[in-house]
Design an enzyme around this catalytic site. Structure first.
Site, PDB file in Angstrom:
ATOM      1  N   GLY A   9     -68.930 -68.938   1.654  1.00  0.00           N
ATOM      2  CA  GLY A   9     -67.953 -68.452   0.951  1.00  0.00           C
ATOM      3  C   GLY A   9     -66.977 -69.211   0.106  1.00  0.00           C
ATOM      4  O   GLY A   9     -66.300 -69.085  -0.853  1.00  0.00           O
ATOM      5  N   ASN A  10     -66.943 -70.554   0.734  1.00  0.00           N
ATOM      6  CA  ASN A  10     -65.893 -71.503   0.173  1.00  0.00           C
ATOM      7  C   ASN A  10     -66.472 -71.919  -1.450  1.00  0.00           C
ATOM      8  O   ASN A  10     -65.742 -72.139  -2.238  1.00  0.00           O
ATOM      9  CB  ASN A  10     -65.931 -72.950   0.788  1.00  0.00           C
ATOM     10  CG  ASN A  10     -64.907 -72.754   1.934  1.00  0.00           C
ATOM     11  OD1 ASN A  10     -64.178 -72.212   1.946  1.00  0.00           O
ATOM     12  ND2 ASN A  10     -65.731 -73.251   3.322  1.00  0.00           N
ATOM     13  N   LYS A 122     -64.688 -61.693  12.877  1.00  0.00           N
ATOM     14  CA  LYS A 122     -65.012 -62.274  11.307  1.00  0.00           C
ATOM     15  C   LYS A 122     -63.595 -62.260  10.409  1.00  0.00           C
ATOM     16  O   LYS A 122     -63.203 -61.261  10.350  1.00  0.00           O
ATOM     17  CB  LYS A 122     -66.008 -61.426  10.964  1.00  0.00           C
ATOM     18  CG  LYS A 122     -66.465 -61.520   9.517  1.00  0.00           C
ATOM     19  CD  LYS A 122     -67.432 -62.846   9.628  1.00  0.00           C
ATOM     20  CE  LYS A 122     -67.737 -63.419   8.236  1.00  0.00           C
ATOM     21  NZ  LYS A 122     -68.110 -64.878   8.384  1.00  0.00           N
ATOM     22  N   LYS A 206     -73.141 -64.005   7.544  1.00  0.00           N
ATOM     23  CA  LYS A 206     -74.305 -64.164   6.417  1.00  0.00           C
ATOM     24  C   LYS A 206     -75.199 -65.355   6.910  1.00  0.00           C
ATOM     25  O   LYS A 206     -76.436 -65.487   6.676  1.00  0.00           O
ATOM     26  CB  LYS A 206     -73.995 -64.437   5.011  1.00  0.00           C
ATOM     27  CG  LYS A 206     -73.089 -65.662   5.076  1.00  0.00           C
ATOM     28  CD  LYS A 206     -73.373 -66.760   3.993  1.00  0.00           C
ATOM     29  CE  LYS A 206     -72.363 -67.827   3.972  1.00  0.00           C
ATOM     30  NZ  LYS A 206     -71.379 -68.423   5.021  1.00  0.00           N
ATOM     31  N   LYS A 264     -72.234 -71.073  12.180  1.00  0.00           N
ATOM     32  CA  LYS A 264     -73.254 -71.995  11.562  1.00  0.00           C
ATOM     33  C   LYS A 264     -74.262 -72.685  12.236  1.00  0.00           C
ATOM     34  O   LYS A 264     -75.504 -72.747  12.137  1.00  0.00           O
ATOM     35  CB  LYS A 264     -72.817 -73.076  10.533  1.00  0.00           C
ATOM     36  CG  LYS A 264     -72.020 -72.048   9.271  1.00  0.00           C
ATOM     37  CD  LYS A 264     -71.247 -73.295   8.252  1.00  0.00           C
ATOM     38  CE  LYS A 264     -70.018 -72.606   7.445  1.00  0.00           C
ATOM     39  NZ  LYS A 264     -70.325 -71.257   6.973  1.00  0.00           N
TER      40      LYS A 264
HETATM   41  N1  LIG Z   1     -67.105 -79.725  13.408  1.00  0.00           N
HETATM   42  C1  LIG Z   1     -67.066 -79.549  12.436  1.00  0.00           C
HETATM   43  N2  LIG Z   1     -67.711 -80.296  11.502  1.00  0.00           N
HETATM   44  C2  LIG Z   1     -67.453 -79.842  10.149  1.00  0.00           C
HETATM   45  N3  LIG Z   1     -66.610 -78.940   9.653  1.00  0.00           N
HETATM   46  C3  LIG Z   1     -66.008 -78.232  10.527  1.00  0.00           C
HETATM   47  C4  LIG Z   1     -66.256 -78.310  11.892  1.00  0.00           C
HETATM   48  N4  LIG Z   1     -65.513 -77.446  12.693  1.00  0.00           N
HETATM   49  C5  LIG Z   1     -64.714 -76.626  11.894  1.00  0.00           C
HETATM   50  N5  LIG Z   1     -65.164 -77.068  10.612  1.00  0.00           N
HETATM   51  C6  LIG Z   1     -64.913 -76.294   8.966  1.00  0.00           C
HETATM   52  O1  LIG Z   1     -65.916 -75.669   8.964  1.00  0.00           O
HETATM   53  C7  LIG Z   1     -65.358 -75.197   7.489  1.00  0.00           C
HETATM   54  C8  LIG Z   1     -66.942 -74.336   6.921  1.00  0.00           C
HETATM   55  O2  LIG Z   1     -66.810 -73.337   7.529  1.00  0.00           O
HETATM   56  P1  LIG Z   1     -66.523 -71.976   6.627  1.00  0.00           P
HETATM   57  O3  LIG Z   1     -65.100 -72.146   6.144  1.00  0.00           O
HETATM   58  O4  LIG Z   1     -66.777 -70.689   7.520  1.00  0.00           O
HETATM   59  O5  LIG Z   1     -67.557 -72.173   5.426  1.00  0.00           O
HETATM   60  P2  LIG Z   1     -68.212 -71.262   4.296  1.00  0.00           P
HETATM   61  O6  LIG Z   1     -67.000 -70.346   3.790  1.00  0.00           O
HETATM   62  O7  LIG Z   1     -68.464 -72.437   3.158  1.00  0.00           O
HETATM   63  O8  LIG Z   1     -69.455 -70.594   4.881  1.00  0.00           O
HETATM   64  C9  LIG Z   1     -65.224 -76.758   6.951  1.00  0.00           C
HETATM   65  O9  LIG Z   1     -64.493 -76.646   5.772  1.00  0.00           O
HETATM   66  C10 LIG Z   1     -64.400 -77.454   8.096  1.00  0.00           C
HETATM   67  O10 LIG Z   1     -63.119 -77.391   7.797  1.00  0.00           O
HETATM   68  N1  LIG Z   2     -70.065 -62.317   5.756  1.00  0.00           N
HETATM   69  C1  LIG Z   2     -69.632 -63.687   5.764  1.00  0.00           C
HETATM   70  O1  LIG Z   2     -70.360 -64.203   6.471  1.00  0.00           O
HETATM   71  O2  LIG Z   2     -68.786 -64.179   4.845  1.00  0.00           O
HETATM   72  P1  LIG Z   2     -68.242 -65.668   4.584  1.00  0.00           P
HETATM   73  O3  LIG Z   2     -69.478 -66.554   4.715  1.00  0.00           O
HETATM   74  O4  LIG Z   2     -67.472 -65.522   3.342  1.00  0.00           O
HETATM   75  O5  LIG Z   2     -67.547 -65.679   5.854  1.00  0.00           O
END
Ligand SMILES: Nc1ncnc2c1ncn2[C@@H]1O[C@H](COP(=O)(O)OP(=O)(O)O)[C@@H](O)[C@H]1O
Ligand SMILES: NC(=O)OP(=O)(O)O
Length: 311
Positions: A9-10, A122, A206, A264
């Site tokens: 999502g980022n 979520k 996702k 993840k």
């Molecule tokens: N152990 C970790 N190693 C790396 N990143 C981490 C960890 N724990 C938390 N994070 C955070 O997880 C974020 C990525 O997850 P998320 O924001 O859900 O990603 P996306 O929206 O890209 O799917 C990173 O920006 C980081 O701040």
């Molecule tokens: N559905 C879902 O996983 O969205 P984000 O990755 O934006 O959290």
């Protein structure tokens, strides 16, 4: 090679950015620039997040004076698939002239009795202060939880069991089509008592759906592309260190936060355990290097390293 990519999502909307369409479209175009070389060399299936966008559309719907009741989350999930899928489709077509690209609306089967319906985790939508979050929780009946030092709405996120359109996706991939699918993990559906599909109030993770798709489509590699170069041990502490190569077993013996890195890690560990193939987590702009094992956190079934030259 057949590669399944989950786009964070980022990559579509960074924390703190306004949900402006042009901004997101530009973010998608930048993401596609990174993905295009992958698509040129490999069969590519792309899933994408929708957490921030679901929250924006849900809030619009709640505040629409013409609606007697807001649109349900399954419908909003499909809206986000259409919107983000359209941006991806156009950017991919522009980046890969002559290549067939499709962006699909997908449903993902979940269990109606998944415990996640009783424990929303979520994150959707924007971040709020604690006071704002408490106000909206009262006004809209939301569940809210801390996300880092801010607060956000949370909704149920049941585990994906099956992408309903899996056979169609497989057929398209075999023809060399770049397939954008299962956006936002897929629209969550259950089968009712007479076997009909019905949407439910949830947002699927996702990364978990992409892991499942990778398995059933027999992908050679599964990449989760986000905004950090690698998964870190002791994240956010002075002892933080990047994990270059690891195994599902090692990952399962570490703790990662539920709302971000946790799913993840679960998604890549599960894919590697079930398939014996390679998965990785890393930065979107390094996707080619990740696939070559030169960047990201690479996860393989055992400690054998480096990977074979087939990658
Ligand atoms: N152990 C970790 N190693 C790396 N990143 C981490 C960890 N724990 C938390 N994070 C955070 O997880 C974020 C990525 O997850 P998320 O924001 O859900 O990603 P996306 O929206 O890209 O799917 C990173 O920006 C980081 O701040
Ligand atoms: N559905 C879902 O996983 O969205 P984000 O990755 O934006 O959290």
């Amino acid at each position: 090679m057949r590669v399944v990519v989950a786009l964070g999502g980022n990559a579509l909307m960074q924390r703190g950015q306004k949900p402006d369409a042009e901004l997101q479209r530009a973010n998608v175009a930048a993401a596609v620039k990174s993905l295009a070389p992958l698509a040129e060399r490999h069969e590519l299936i792309i899933t994408h997040g929708n957490g921030p966008q679901v929250g924006v559309l849900a809030l619009e719907s709640i505040n629409d004076p013409n609606l007697e009741r807001p649109y349900p989350l399954d419908t909003i999930g499909a809206e986000t698939q259409g919107m983000i899928g359209y941006w991806m489709l156009q950017a991919l077509q522009n980046a890969l002239p002559g290549r067939q690209v499709v962006s699909m609306i997908n449903q993902t089967l979940v269990s109606a009795v998944d415990p996640a319906f009783q424990n929303p985790t979520k994150f959707v939508g924007q971040v709020y202060t604690e006071d704002e979050a408490a106000k909206y929780a009262k006004e809209y009946g939301w569940t809210v939880k801390p996300d880092g030092d801010m607060w956000r709405r949370v909704v149920p996120s049941p585990l994906p069991q099956r992408v309903i359109e899996t056979r169609l996706i497989r057929t398209l991939v075999r023809t060399g089509t770049v397939v954008v699918c299962a956006g936002g993990g897929g629209v969550p559906v259950v089968r009712n008592d007479v076997g009909q599909l019905e949407g439910v109030e949830a947002v699927i993770d996702k990364d978990m759906t992409a892991s499942l798709l990778g398995e059933v489509l027999e992908a050679d590699a599964f990449l989760i592309l986000t905004d950090v170069p690698r998964v870190m041990r002791n994240y956010g502490t002075p002892a933080q260190e990047e994990i270059e190569h690891t195994t599902p077993w090692e990952l399962r013996n570490e703790d990662f936060p539920a709302g971000s890195m946790g799913p993840k890690v679960e998604a890549v560990a599960g894919f590697v355990e079930r398939t014996g193939d390679m998965a990785a987590i890393g930065r979107l702009d390094q996707c080619m290097e990740i696939l070559e094992g030169k960047a990201g956190t690479i996860v393989t079934p055992n400690a054998t390293w480096p990977l074979s030259s087939t990658l």
